[in-house]
Design an enzyme around this catalytic site. Sequence first.
Site, PDB file in Angstrom:
ATOM      1  N   LYS A  87      29.516   7.949 -49.292  1.00 36.00           N
ATOM      2  CA  LYS A  87      30.967   7.851 -49.508  1.00 36.00           C
ATOM      3  C   LYS A  87      31.660   7.399 -48.225  1.00 36.00           C
ATOM      4  CE  LYS A  87      34.766  10.827 -51.023  1.00 36.00           C
ATOM      5  NZ  LYS A  87      35.124  12.119 -51.630  1.00 36.00           N
ATOM      6  N   GLU A  91      22.477  11.255 -41.153  1.00 42.60           N
ATOM      7  CA  GLU A  91      21.169  11.101 -41.795  1.00 42.60           C
ATOM      8  C   GLU A  91      21.065   9.748 -42.506  1.00 42.60           C
ATOM      9  OE1 GLU A  91      23.156  13.699 -42.016  1.00 42.60           O
ATOM     10  OE2 GLU A  91      22.064  15.588 -42.176  1.00 42.60           O
ATOM     11  N   GLY A 138      31.652  14.255 -53.497  1.00 35.39           N
ATOM     12  CA  GLY A 138      30.232  13.894 -53.443  1.00 35.39           C
ATOM     13  C   GLY A 138      29.422  14.552 -54.549  1.00 35.39           C
ATOM     14  N   LYS A 143      28.063  18.336 -40.127  1.00 39.33           N
ATOM     15  CA  LYS A 143      27.990  16.924 -39.751  1.00 39.33           C
ATOM     16  C   LYS A 143      28.286  16.713 -38.271  1.00 39.33           C
ATOM     17  CE  LYS A 143      28.913  15.009 -44.312  1.00 39.33           C
ATOM     18  NZ  LYS A 143      29.468  13.913 -45.083  1.00 39.33           N
TER      19      LYS A 143
HETATM   20  C1  G6Q Z   1      29.465  16.718 -51.455  1.00 40.67           C
HETATM   21  C2  G6Q Z   1      29.461  16.843 -50.003  1.00 40.67           C
HETATM   22  C3  G6Q Z   1      28.238  16.322 -49.307  1.00 40.67           C
HETATM   23  C4  G6Q Z   1      28.190  14.799 -49.198  1.00 40.67           C
HETATM   24  C5  G6Q Z   1      27.114  14.403 -48.208  1.00 40.67           C
HETATM   25  C6  G6Q Z   1      26.980  12.911 -48.065  1.00 40.67           C
HETATM   26  O1  G6Q Z   1      30.352  17.120 -52.185  1.00 40.67           O
HETATM   27  O2  G6Q Z   1      30.623  16.340 -49.476  1.00 40.67           O
HETATM   28  O3  G6Q Z   1      27.050  16.751 -49.900  1.00 40.67           O
HETATM   29  O4  G6Q Z   1      27.966  14.224 -50.447  1.00 40.67           O
HETATM   30  O5  G6Q Z   1      27.365  15.000 -46.977  1.00 40.67           O
HETATM   31  O6  G6Q Z   1      28.183  12.339 -47.656  1.00 40.67           O
HETATM   32  P1  G6Q Z   1      28.369  10.780 -47.669  1.00 40.67           P
HETATM   33  O7  G6Q Z   1      28.273  10.322 -49.099  1.00 40.67           O
HETATM   34  O8  G6Q Z   1      29.725  10.525 -47.091  1.00 40.67           O
HETATM   35  O9  G6Q Z   1      27.261  10.188 -46.852  1.00 40.67           O
END
Ligand code: G6Q
Length: 546
Positions: free
Chosen positions: A209, A215, A270, A507
């Site tokens: 997102k 990662e 997410g 993060k």
């Molecule tokens: C979900 C969270 C978390 C997120 C990941 C990946 O609701 O916010 O699990 O999806 O940290 O984030 P990105 O899609 O921004 O890489």
Amino acid sequence: MTAIAPLTTRGAWKSLEAHYATVRPLHLRTLFADDPTRGERMRAEAVGIYFDYSKHRITDETLTLLLQLAEESGLRGRIDAMFRGDKVNVTEKRAALHVALRAPKGHSIIVDGEDVVPQVHAVLEKMAVFSSLVRRGEWRGYTGKAIRNVINIGIGGSDLGPVMAYEALRHYSQRDLTFRFVSNIDGTDFAEATRNLDAEETLFIVSSKTFTTLETMTNARTARDWALTTLKQPAAIAKHFVAVSTNAEEVAKFGIDPANMFEFWDWVGGRYSMDSAIGLSTMIAIGPDQFHAMLDGFHQMDEHFRLAPFERNLPVLMGLLALWYNNFFDAQTVAVLPYEQYLKRFPAYLQQLTMESNGKHVTLQGTEVAYQTGPIYWGEPGTNGQHSFYQLIHQGTKLIPCDFIAFTQPLNPLGRHHDLLLANVFAQAEALGFGKMSQEVQAAGTPSWLVPHRIFEGNRPSSMLLLERLTPATLGTLVALYEHSVFVQGAIWNIDSFDQWGVELGKVLAERIIPELESESESALKHDSSTNCLIRRYRKCKDHST
Ligand code: G6Q
């Protein structure tokens, strides 16, 4: 937002506290003996899900009070606000509009003055065109070979949904394509996912997102290096990398052609994104038509949740039951036990959905809650779990409400397998509910010293979710059922189910330590003494050859 009385001062809450004292000593054996129609009465059916909640430690009055609590908590208004696109994620000032992702064409949901439904369908169309090209072997790699392998790189919400959906719908997948998923920053994940794959035939979907997650971006850069080792030319990236993101700028910086970016929006959390473009790998696997069937399943459940009276509303009933055990019986966990091998990743998926959503300690107004919030969700497919942790559910000292999920029709009919599978799930729910009393154990000739060990006290509650067949559509209804059940619980607890500050913290935490591990010089360490020692130990022992 209209002010609402604190949860523990609401009339229904107080009545439930008093009522709990009368229900706690009741045994399911008695409840069933006193009402031979209980199993027929305490069930609800909607959108292809037969929901039996009779094996719960409840009476009719419990349900009446729980439903009253839902009313007093303003649940109706909260549901309407979410569907309307209000900024129900108050700490991030965002709507939580996953329901818009499966709204059929022609519906209209306005966010910040714009109808988002046409945008959703434009992206779905773009995904369909791309997926069809890959599925037909017409999306060629840089050297002209057809794509045979699809690797989704993402983590958390950008991984768990795609992995779960791929495993769940593997039966419907195009079998000459290989799908793999890389999430962990542990290099092993990438190394194993790409082992034996030909870069000329491999497509990476970088799903993020934000497009800044450590990662995912580390794995994406490693993937680019891996691909270029074989393909040599940077121009090859355009043929082997596509992105799913809300962040066009970062996608372009990475070198992915914006034409190959599939968009979603900040109003998609997410953990609520598997039916957005984050599901691109799912669409490639099962095809656009089946993906749309999945979206329709989601939408059917959305409509049921939005419109059905609370006493017949599956997500409302499930949410209230979870709250009953969590807040009155002090149960710490809920076990999700699918008797369907294809759903092997479903409990892991639900862990994020439920625990990231409702693992909160303050109300929407920022005051400390005076009650327990989200329970721990966990589970494994049956029958495997029966041979391991079910022991504790049957005879341990903890109360663990269980969600059993089963299908009447197998996807892989093989002799007696399915009858045996279903016999097991029904038998487990029966044994947990009714147990085996001392007299029965003695009557079976058990020596008296062994009797206490062989008694099952029963009275262990469970729901049974019985569906016809695991299909893309039924997967959609199941996921939406849990999404909305989580929402019901969060609404009553008056918490923000759509933010995740704990995950955000994760993060940034490592960022300070990374240079300390990689630096050659003995810079001064300013952590606690334990962390300082661990860092020094790692520096001393790490493999400096890499
Ligand atoms: C979900 C969270 C978390 C997120 C990941 C990946 O609701 O916010 O699990 O999806 O940290 O984030 P990105 O899609 O921004 O890489």
